[in-house]
Structure formats: structure tokens, C-alpha cells
Scaffold this active site. Structure first.
Site, PDB file in Angstrom:
ATOM      1  N   LYS A   1       1.823 -22.711   9.598  1.00 39.11           N
ATOM      2  CA  LYS A   1       2.249 -21.326   9.343  1.00 39.11           C
ATOM      3  C   LYS A   1       2.621 -21.140   7.872  1.00 39.11           C
ATOM      4  CE  LYS A   1       4.496 -17.281  10.949  1.00 39.11           C
ATOM      5  NZ  LYS A   1       5.117 -16.529  12.018  1.00 39.11           N
TER       6      LYS A   1
ATOM      7  N   HIS B   1       6.728 -13.289  26.106  1.00 42.66           N
ATOM      8  CA  HIS B   1       5.753 -13.174  25.016  1.00 42.66           C
ATOM      9  C   HIS B   1       4.762 -14.339  25.053  1.00 42.66           C
ATOM     10  CE1 HIS B   1       4.182 -12.268  21.028  1.00 42.66           C
ATOM     11  NE2 HIS B   1       4.394 -13.527  20.689  1.00 42.66           N
TER      12      HIS B   1
ATOM     13  N   ASN C   1      -2.448 -14.231  15.022  1.00 40.25           N
ATOM     14  CA  ASN C   1      -2.338 -13.372  16.207  1.00 40.25           C
ATOM     15  C   ASN C   1      -3.376 -13.714  17.263  1.00 40.25           C
ATOM     16  OD1 ASN C   1      -0.152 -11.502  16.023  1.00 40.25           O
ATOM     17  ND2 ASN C   1      -1.159 -10.686  14.216  1.00 40.25           N
TER      18      ASN C   1
ATOM     19  N   GLU D   1      -0.177 -10.006   5.375  1.00 37.61           N
ATOM     20  CA  GLU D   1      -1.325  -9.860   6.273  1.00 37.61           C
ATOM     21  C   GLU D   1      -2.389  -8.905   5.733  1.00 37.61           C
ATOM     22  OE1 GLU D   1      -0.309 -10.263  10.458  1.00 37.61           O
ATOM     23  OE2 GLU D   1      -1.980  -8.959  10.975  1.00 37.61           O
TER      24      GLU D   1
ATOM     25  N   ARG E   1      -3.680 -13.856   7.384  1.00 33.56           N
ATOM     26  CA  ARG E   1      -2.530 -14.034   8.287  1.00 33.56           C
ATOM     27  C   ARG E   1      -2.805 -13.515   9.702  1.00 33.56           C
ATOM     28  NH1 ARG E   1       3.976 -13.224   7.144  1.00 33.56           N
ATOM     29  NH2 ARG E   1       4.592 -13.653   9.297  1.00 33.56           N
TER      30      ARG E   1
ATOM     31  N   GLU F   1       2.610 -20.821  21.513  1.00 30.93           N
ATOM     32  CA  GLU F   1       2.443 -20.591  20.067  1.00 30.93           C
ATOM     33  C   GLU F   1       2.088 -21.897  19.340  1.00 30.93           C
ATOM     34  OE1 GLU F   1       2.186 -17.620  19.003  1.00 30.93           O
ATOM     35  OE2 GLU F   1       3.785 -16.283  19.697  1.00 30.93           O
TER      36      GLU F   1
ATOM     37  N   ARG G   1      19.857  -1.402   2.072  1.00 31.91           N
ATOM     38  CA  ARG G   1      18.503  -1.625   1.523  1.00 31.91           C
ATOM     39  C   ARG G   1      18.175  -3.107   1.325  1.00 31.91           C
ATOM     40  NH1 ARG G   1      20.096   2.867  -1.844  1.00 31.91           N
ATOM     41  NH2 ARG G   1      19.389   4.767  -0.857  1.00 31.91           N
TER      42      ARG G   1
ATOM     43  N   HIS H   1      -2.857 -12.625  20.818  1.00 29.23           N
ATOM     44  CA  HIS H   1      -1.778 -11.636  20.826  1.00 29.23           C
ATOM     45  C   HIS H   1      -2.268 -10.220  21.124  1.00 29.23           C
ATOM     46  CE1 HIS H   1       0.338 -14.993  19.105  1.00 29.23           C
ATOM     47  NE2 HIS H   1       1.450 -14.311  18.942  1.00 29.23           N
TER      48      HIS H   1
ATOM     49  N   HIS I   1      -0.088  -8.729  23.758  1.00 26.89           N
ATOM     50  CA  HIS I   1       0.803  -7.575  23.542  1.00 26.89           C
ATOM     51  C   HIS I   1       0.513  -6.471  24.557  1.00 26.89           C
ATOM     52  CE1 HIS I   1       1.810  -8.600  19.054  1.00 26.89           C
ATOM     53  NE2 HIS I   1       2.442  -9.352  19.913  1.00 26.89           N
TER      54      HIS I   1
ATOM     55  N   LYS J   1       8.198 -11.757   9.334  1.00 30.63           N
ATOM     56  CA  LYS J   1       7.870 -10.557  10.112  1.00 30.63           C
ATOM     57  C   LYS J   1       9.092 -10.202  10.952  1.00 30.63           C
ATOM     58  CE  LYS J   1       2.868 -10.541  10.752  1.00 30.63           C
ATOM     59  NZ  LYS J   1       1.781 -10.647  11.729  1.00 30.63           N
TER      60      LYS J   1
HETATM   61  P1  NAD Z   1      13.803 -14.687  23.393  1.00 34.69           P
HETATM   62  O1  NAD Z   1      14.360 -14.446  22.074  1.00 34.69           O
HETATM   63  O2  NAD Z   1      13.892 -13.592  24.408  1.00 34.69           O
HETATM   64  O3  NAD Z   1      14.457 -16.006  23.994  1.00 34.69           O
HETATM   65  C1  NAD Z   1      14.067 -16.442  25.261  1.00 34.69           C
HETATM   66  C2  NAD Z   1      15.265 -16.625  26.204  1.00 34.69           C
HETATM   67  O4  NAD Z   1      15.894 -17.869  25.927  1.00 34.69           O
HETATM   68  C3  NAD Z   1      16.344 -15.579  26.078  1.00 34.69           C
HETATM   69  O5  NAD Z   1      16.886 -15.305  27.337  1.00 34.69           O
HETATM   70  C4  NAD Z   1      17.390 -16.279  25.198  1.00 34.69           C
HETATM   71  O6  NAD Z   1      18.664 -15.747  25.340  1.00 34.69           O
HETATM   72  C5  NAD Z   1      17.284 -17.673  25.706  1.00 34.69           C
HETATM   73  N1  NAD Z   1      17.686 -18.728  24.800  1.00 34.69           N
HETATM   74  C6  NAD Z   1      17.489 -18.788  23.468  1.00 34.69           C
HETATM   75  N2  NAD Z   1      17.837 -19.978  23.005  1.00 34.69           N
HETATM   76  C7  NAD Z   1      18.296 -20.692  24.050  1.00 34.69           C
HETATM   77  C8  NAD Z   1      18.784 -22.012  24.193  1.00 34.69           C
HETATM   78  N3  NAD Z   1      18.812 -22.862  23.165  1.00 34.69           N
HETATM   79  N4  NAD Z   1      19.198 -22.418  25.414  1.00 34.69           N
HETATM   80  C9  NAD Z   1      19.123 -21.571  26.474  1.00 34.69           C
HETATM   81  N5  NAD Z   1      18.623 -20.328  26.400  1.00 34.69           N
HETATM   82  C10 NAD Z   1      18.220 -19.898  25.198  1.00 34.69           C
HETATM   83  O7  NAD Z   1      12.256 -15.069  23.318  1.00 34.69           O
HETATM   84  P2  NAD Z   1      11.409 -15.984  22.319  1.00 34.69           P
HETATM   85  O8  NAD Z   1      10.320 -16.530  23.129  1.00 34.69           O
HETATM   86  O9  NAD Z   1      12.260 -16.884  21.538  1.00 34.69           O
HETATM   87  O10 NAD Z   1      10.821 -14.916  21.280  1.00 34.69           O
HETATM   88  C11 NAD Z   1       9.934 -13.910  21.695  1.00 34.69           C
HETATM   89  C12 NAD Z   1       9.994 -12.780  20.694  1.00 34.69           C
HETATM   90  O11 NAD Z   1       9.559 -13.259  19.425  1.00 34.69           O
HETATM   91  C13 NAD Z   1       9.124 -11.611  21.059  1.00 34.69           C
HETATM   92  O12 NAD Z   1       9.835 -10.412  20.876  1.00 34.69           O
HETATM   93  C14 NAD Z   1       7.988 -11.705  20.063  1.00 34.69           C
HETATM   94  O13 NAD Z   1       7.431 -10.452  19.747  1.00 34.69           O
HETATM   95  C15 NAD Z   1       8.664 -12.312  18.870  1.00 34.69           C
HETATM   96  N6  NAD Z   1       7.758 -13.031  17.959  1.00 34.69           N
HETATM   97  C16 NAD Z   1       7.851 -12.739  16.647  1.00 34.69           C
HETATM   98  C17 NAD Z   1       7.062 -13.419  15.749  1.00 34.69           C
HETATM   99  C18 NAD Z   1       7.210 -13.164  14.274  1.00 34.69           C
HETATM  100  O14 NAD Z   1       6.403 -13.649  13.491  1.00 34.69           O
HETATM  101  N7  NAD Z   1       8.253 -12.459  13.855  1.00 34.69           N
HETATM  102  C19 NAD Z   1       6.158 -14.392  16.195  1.00 34.69           C
HETATM  103  C20 NAD Z   1       6.100 -14.666  17.551  1.00 34.69           C
HETATM  104  C21 NAD Z   1       6.908 -13.967  18.442  1.00 34.69           C
HETATM  105  N1  GLY Z   2       3.297 -14.526  14.516  1.00 35.24           N
HETATM  106  C1  GLY Z   2       2.307 -13.940  13.675  1.00 35.24           C
HETATM  107  C2  GLY Z   2       2.679 -13.911  12.250  1.00 35.24           C
HETATM  108  O1  GLY Z   2       3.739 -14.356  11.853  1.00 35.24           O
HETATM  109  O2  GLY Z   2       1.923 -13.432  11.452  1.00 35.24           O
END
Ligand code: NAD
Ligand code: GLY
Length: 364
Positions: A226, A264, A244, A236, A240, A184, A120, A247, A251, A142
Site C-alpha cells: 500500500k 466491508h 479497490n 488516486e 491507486r 484486504e 481546517r 470494492h 460497496h 482516505k
Molecule cells: P470496524 O471499524 O467496524 O471494526 C469491526 C468491529 O470490530 C467493530 O465492532 C469494532 O468495534 C470491533 N473492534 C475493533 N477492534 C477490536 C479489537 N481489537 N477487539 C475486539 N473488537 C474490536 O470495521 P473494519 O473492518 O475495521 O473497517 C471497515 C471500515 O473501513 C469500512 O467503513 C470501510 O469503508 C473502511 N475502509 C477504509 C479504507 C481506507 O482506505 N480509508 C480502506 C478499507 C476499508
Molecule cells: N482502500 C483503498 C485505498 O486506500 O485507496
């Protein structure tokens, strides 16, 4: 070192931004002590940074375990999430165990969700290693996994104890991933800060060349914006949602093309053009601004046109996918629109107009 603070009463935490801090035990000195830590990472990032993180954590945590997940958006699933729970239980981890998310947004979102659920709730730390994760996903709490029918549809709001943005990790990032992260960063301009937008126009080339000072500024300013938004609206209730921007369309692209086909950030790039075009057609912003934004997105190495995701009824498929967006209410899609450069508004738009925008903005 730069520090940006997320202010959320007893859930407040720092984002530290510096080169080569991941490897230093002092970086983690203020974290809660525990018998064990669990590093969650993936097959790509583990060989690059896991040993260094493990060594840095060893003085603080008697046991440092690790679980290495398969890499890719297509693995942001229940099945992969369960591997984290398997590791926690197999190692007999108690409720003080600290989870460390070492990787990009996929690892960060899944580790955060696992931390929210295990016993939890256990503490977790974000150690983002992509630009996208440093400027956005690691900040604000998030957490989620995908469902075949919708992106990030299952998750929780759960804040980390600290975010460690080590800019040196960006040196190994593939160029396509750097561009995805820039989507972003660009997003913060139209919704909140046209000064940042102008700075990006002036500095896009040095950012793509990974000039350290420029990357540090982009990460810091993004985190500051942010932090202000999350500090005002953690869960949100309203404001917030502006984060997006791009997005809703993005998405739909990710889910419609199959997770992992479009990154993404690539979906967000094309999605921002579509959202800006919709804003212009609603009379909220000048067409010249849509052009200016499109140019910047293209210069970042991102797609500016959406893909055809259904040859028979492309716009219809986008609309169908966008109706499961988390901002939708009673089946009505709510878009983040630009209400003049630097200001966002969240509102519905007529389906017919959205169809026109999709037809205008998609390749083919
Ligand atoms: P990812 O986590 O898939 O990383 C991208 C690629 O880079 C992967 O292949 C990873 O293994 C590689 N990688 C990571 N660090 C590296 C490094 N230093 N050197 C070499 N390779 C490396 O993608 P991302 O773009 O980081 O994240 C996208 C995800 O984030 C999506 O699922 C999206 O929905 C989510 N997201 C969440 C929020 C939130 O607020 N929680 C906001 C934006 C996006
Ligand atoms: N990436 C959108 C949020 O954090 O709200």
C-alpha cells in the site's frame, strides 16, 4: 519492531508494527506536542484499550480527552461525526490538538475526516485495532463517512502523522472480523504480488489461528504494497484505484444490504470473486485463476457469492448502486480487473456482461 514508511514529501509518516506498543509512552515520542489530545473510539474498543492509550499519552499531553462513539458501520454518518466536533468544542480544543483514532476502519475513517475539518485541519494519529485497519484503512489518508445512497461518498484525503499497528490488539478481535481483514490482505495478491498470494495459500491456517509471526508478516507486506501505491498516486489520479479490487461490487453489497449487514471485508470477498469472474469473461485471466482465488477467499472464512439485494431485478440493482461508485465517470462504471495474476487494470465493461457475472455469482 518493523517500520514501513509512507513517503509523501512533507506529509511522510511511519507505520510501526509491533506487539504491545500501544501502551508505551515512547511510541508517541516523535509526535507534535500540544496542550491536549482527543482519543476517538467506540463502545466496544474503549473498555479494551482506551485506558491504556490514555495512560501512554498522559506524559506527553497535559490533557487527554476522550469521545466514545456508537459502534458499527451504520453509525459512519454525519450525526456521529458531529459528536467528535461536539467533544472538540466542548473541551475548548485548539488547532494543535492531536486526535487519536483508536479502533477499526470506521473509527479511523471518521476521525481522519474530523481531523481534516476541525479548524481546517489538526494532526491525527491512527491506532488501528482490527486487521482490516492495520493492513489497509489506517494507511494512505482516505477518510470518509457513508451516505445512504453511496459508501464513503463524503470525505477527504488527509494523512495521519503516524500509524501505530499494535498486533496484540488482534487477540481480542472476533473471528468474523479477522476474516474480514483477510479479504484486504488477499486483495494485494492478484493486483500486485503473487508471491504474497502463494504465501497466503500456504499460511491461511496459521493466520486464522492468529500465529503472531504470520500476522506480523501479513500486516508488514500489506503495508509495504500500500505504501508503494500511495507513494506513487496519493490522490488516486490513476494507479491507486487498483486498491479497490473487489470494492465496486462490495460497496454495492454493503449499501444494498444496509450498512452493517455485510461487513466491508465480506463484501470485498464476494466482490473479488465477481471482479475476477468479469476479468475471465473479458479474456484477461484464466478461469483456473478465478477458481484459485475463490478457494483462498473461502478458506479465509469469507463469502464467495454475493447476496440477492433485489428479488425483482438483482443485477439491475447492483448496476444502479455501482454507478455511484467514486471510480464511475459520467455514469460509466469502471472496474478493477485482473489482467493476468499479479497485475490489475481499471476499465469499463459492457452492462450485459456485468449482468451475466452478477447472475452467475449471486446466491439464490
Ligand atoms: P470496524 O471499524 O467496524 O471494526 C469491526 C468491529 O470490530 C467493530 O465492532 C469494532 O468495534 C470491533 N473492534 C475493533 N477492534 C477490536 C479489537 N481489537 N477487539 C475486539 N473488537 C474490536 O470495521 P473494519 O473492518 O475495521 O473497517 C471497515 C471500515 O473501513 C469500512 O467503513 C470501510 O469503508 C473502511 N475502509 C477504509 C479504507 C481506507 O482506505 N480509508 C480502506 C478499507 C476499508
Ligand atoms: N482502500 C483503498 C485505498 O486506500 O485507496
Amino acid at each position: 519492531m518493523e517500520v514501513v514508511n509512507i513517503i509523501l514529501a512533507d506529509r511522510s509518516y511511519p507505520i510501526t508494527i509491533a506487539h504491545d506498543q500501544l501502551t508505551k509512552p515512547t511510541t508517541y515520542a516523535a509526535l507534535p506536542s500540544a496542550a491536549a489530545a482527543l482519543i476517538v473510539t467506540n463502545t466496544t474498543v474503549a473498555p479494551l484499550y482506551a485506558d491504556a492509550l490514555r495512560s501512554a499519552l498522559a506524559p506527553r499531553y497535559p490533557q487527554v480527552h476522550m469521545v466514545v462513539l456508537p459502534d458499527g458501520e451504520e453509525h459512519k454518518t454525519w450525526q456521529t461525526l458531529n459528536l467528535i466536533f461536539d467533544a472538540l468544542l466542548q473541551h475548548g480544543c485548539d488547532r494543535k490538538t492531536v486526535l487519536f483514532a483508536l479502533g477499526g476502519g470506521v473509527i479511523g475513517d471518521m476521525t481522519g475526516f474530523a481531523a481534516a475539518c476541525y479548524m481546517r485541519g489538526v494532526p491525527f494519529v491512527q491506532v488501528p485495532t482490527t486487521l482490516l485497519a492495520q493492513v489497509d484503512s489506517s494507511v494512505g489518508g482516505k477518510t470518509a463517512i457513508n451516505h445512504p445512497l453511496g459508501k464513503n461518498m463524503i470525505g477527504a484525503f488527509y494523512q495521519p502523522r503516524m500509524v501505530v499497528c499494535d498486533l496484540a490488539t488482534l487477540d481480542t478481535l472476533p473471528a468474523r472480523e479477522l476474516s474480514a481483514g483477510l479479504a484486504e490482505v488477499i486483495k494485494y495478491g492478484p493486483i500486485a504480488d503473487m508471491e504474497l498470494f502463494a504465501w497466503l495459500e500456504a499460511n491461511m491456517d496459521v493466520l486464522l489461528a492468529r500465529e503472531r509471526g504470520a500476522l506480523a508478516h501479513a500486516v508488514k507486506r500489506s503495508c509495504q504494497i500500500k505504501a508503494a501505491v500511495v507513494g506513487a498516486d496519493e490522490r488516486e489520479a490513476g494507479l491507486r484505484a487498483i486498491l479497490n479490487f473487489g470494492h465496486t461490487f462490495g460497496h454495492a453489497i454493503e449499501a444494498g444490504m444496509g450498512y452493517g449487514a455485510w461487513l466491508h471485508g465480506e463484501g470485498v470477498g464476494a466482490g473479488m470473486v465477481m471482479a475476477a469472474e468479469l476479468s475471465a469473461r473479458l479474456g484477461l485471466v484464466e478461469a483456473a485463476f478465478v477458481q484459485r482465488l475463490t478457494q483462498l477467499i473461502a478458506r479465509a472464512g469469507l463469502p464467495t457469492r454475493g447476496p440477492i439485494i433485489d428479488a425483482a431485478d438483482n443485477a439491475g440493482r447492483y448496476l444502479e448502486l455501482m454507478r455511484v461508485d467514486k471510480k464511475a465517470e459520467g455514469g460509466e462504471i469502471r472496474f478493477v480487473l485482473i489482467d493476468g495474476p499479479g497485475k490489475a487494470v481499471v476499465r469499463p465493461a459492457p452492462d450485459a456482461l456485468v449482468r451475466e457475472v452478477i447472475d452467475h455469482c449471486c446466491a439464490g
